[in-house]
Design an enzyme around this catalytic site. Structure first.
Site, PDB file in Angstrom:
ATOM      1  N   GLY A 149      30.201  51.941  36.166  1.00 16.60           N
ATOM      2  CA  GLY A 149      28.860  51.832  36.715  1.00 16.60           C
ATOM      3  C   GLY A 149      28.973  51.684  38.225  1.00 16.60           C
ATOM      4  CB  CYS A 150      27.322  53.413  41.056  1.00 19.47           C
ATOM      5  SG  CYS A 150      25.589  53.193  40.570  1.00 19.47           S
ATOM      6  CG  ASN A 151      24.366  49.137  41.225  1.00 16.92           C
ATOM      7  OD1 ASN A 151      24.274  49.487  42.398  1.00 16.92           O
ATOM      8  ND2 ASN A 151      23.428  49.425  40.338  1.00 16.92           N
ATOM      9  CB  THR A 154      29.822  48.608  44.642  1.00 16.28           C
ATOM     10  OG1 THR A 154      29.664  50.020  44.494  1.00 16.28           O
ATOM     11  CG2 THR A 154      29.706  48.248  46.116  1.00 16.28           C
TER      12      THR A 154
END
Length: 347
Positions: A149-151, A154
């Site tokens: 998942g991108c969030n 990060t």
């Protein structure tokens, strides 16, 4: 050797970004692209920027169409990949850009997603510290990969060096993210319309409800945390791409400024795609647009007794498609950086 590739969900944002990056990969041939309601249309009708792939037509997303390739990318909404993965046993490498194979806890899946729980796959964040080693070691030779998942990736990349080094505490983590709406996909939703976004910042999934929270906690446990607690608040802002994550955690008792800085320098000093900025410098989302790069700053606030990590990522590139292709390269024994750039697009 040239690997034949099929990409499902090819009319969406994630599928389009996977195709954009793969189009410049010397070791793959994109032979099949699939979609659901858009099947039968030319790919460029939905991805007009992919001029080099204008010869492709969107096929129906079925196991029969996807089978018979060396590599299959699944860029489908959460909860939809699992129905295909069980039918793709004959495919050597399958990479899921959805959430279906990310979580190791069925209880966490039930709480945040619901529906059928599927076997977790090798997590596709090569730079992440897991049980004392980089995740790229676990990706070598992998045949099933769960892109992150991108969030979640990060924030995890922001925190894991400090957790692994024992210089931050994990029971009071706060992360606030400015995010572009492309992370939510192409589905028509009122709160994602330009008229609603332009000139406004809109928080969502407030109060511990965002689906990426268990993914972050899973990564922190892999770095040594026992009961990580994360307050996570994303805010939609009017930029098509990008994540700017500001994450803070309490400084562990006795940790010195030098030890804190060294934790991140040690973790990322030799990495190509995760780069720690000099003290006093902070990342901007504009500097990572189109790049497979995560830029990060670490600041020590002794008055508040907290470490502040600011990270910038292109949610479609390093946050999703770039991480998937970087992981693919490692799994196949190719040069890790193939078809990926650390250079953004400016202005």
């Amino acid at each position: 050797m040239t690997y034949s590739v099929a990409v499902s969900g090819a009319s969406g944002y994630a599928g389009g970004e996977i195709l954009r990056l793969l189009a410049n990969h010397p070791d793959v041939e994109i032979t099949t692209v699939t979609a659901h309601s858009n099947a039968g249309d030319p790919l460029v009708a939905h991805q007009p920027h992919l001029r080099g792939l204008r010869h492709l037509e969107l096929q129906p997303t079925t196991p029969e169409v996807l089978a018979g390739h060396d590599i299959v990318f699944l860029a489908l909404p959460h909860g939809q990949s699992g129905q295909y993965t069980d039918a793709l046993d004959s495919v050597d490498l399958v990479i899921d850009a959805g959430a279906d194979h990310r979580l190791t806890s069925s209880a966490a899946w039930d709480q945040f997603y619901g529906g059928e729980f599927h076997t977790p796959w090798t997590y596709g964040v090569p730079e992440l510290l897991v049980d004392g080693v980089k995740q790229r070691e676990n990706l070598v030779g992998a045949t099933r990969i769960a892109a992150p998942g991108c969030n979640a990736s990060t924030v995890s990349l922001s925190l894991v060096p400090g957790v692994a080094a024992g210089v931050i505490e994990t029971d009071d983590i706060v992360s606030v993210l400015a995010v572009g709406p492309s992370g939510a996909g192409k589905s028509l939703k009122t709160h994602l319309l330009g008229a609603e976004l332009i000139g406004s910042a809109n928080p969502y999934a407030v109060g511990g409800t965002h689906r990426h929270i268990p993914e972050i906690q899973q990564a922190l446990r892999g770095a040594g945390a026992t009961d990580p607690r994360v307050s996570f608040t994303p805010v939609l802002v009017p930029m098509a791409r990008g994540i700017l994550a500001t994450t803070t955690a309490r400084i562990a008792p006795g940790a010195t400024d030098a030890e804190i800085r060294a934790a991140w320098e040690s973790a990322y000093g030799d990495e190509t795609f995760v780069q720690l900025l000099p003290e006093g410098s902070h990342p901007r989302t504009a500097d990572v647009t189109g790049a497979n790069t995560a830029l990060m700053s670490v600041t020590i606030d002794r008055a508040a007794n907290r470490v502040i990590i600011v990270a910038a990522v292109d949610n479609l590139a390093k946050g999703t498609a770039g991480a998937a292709i970087q992981s693919m390269n490692i799994a196949l024994g190719l040069e890790e950086t193939t078809a990926l750039t650390m250079n953004g697009v400016a202005p």
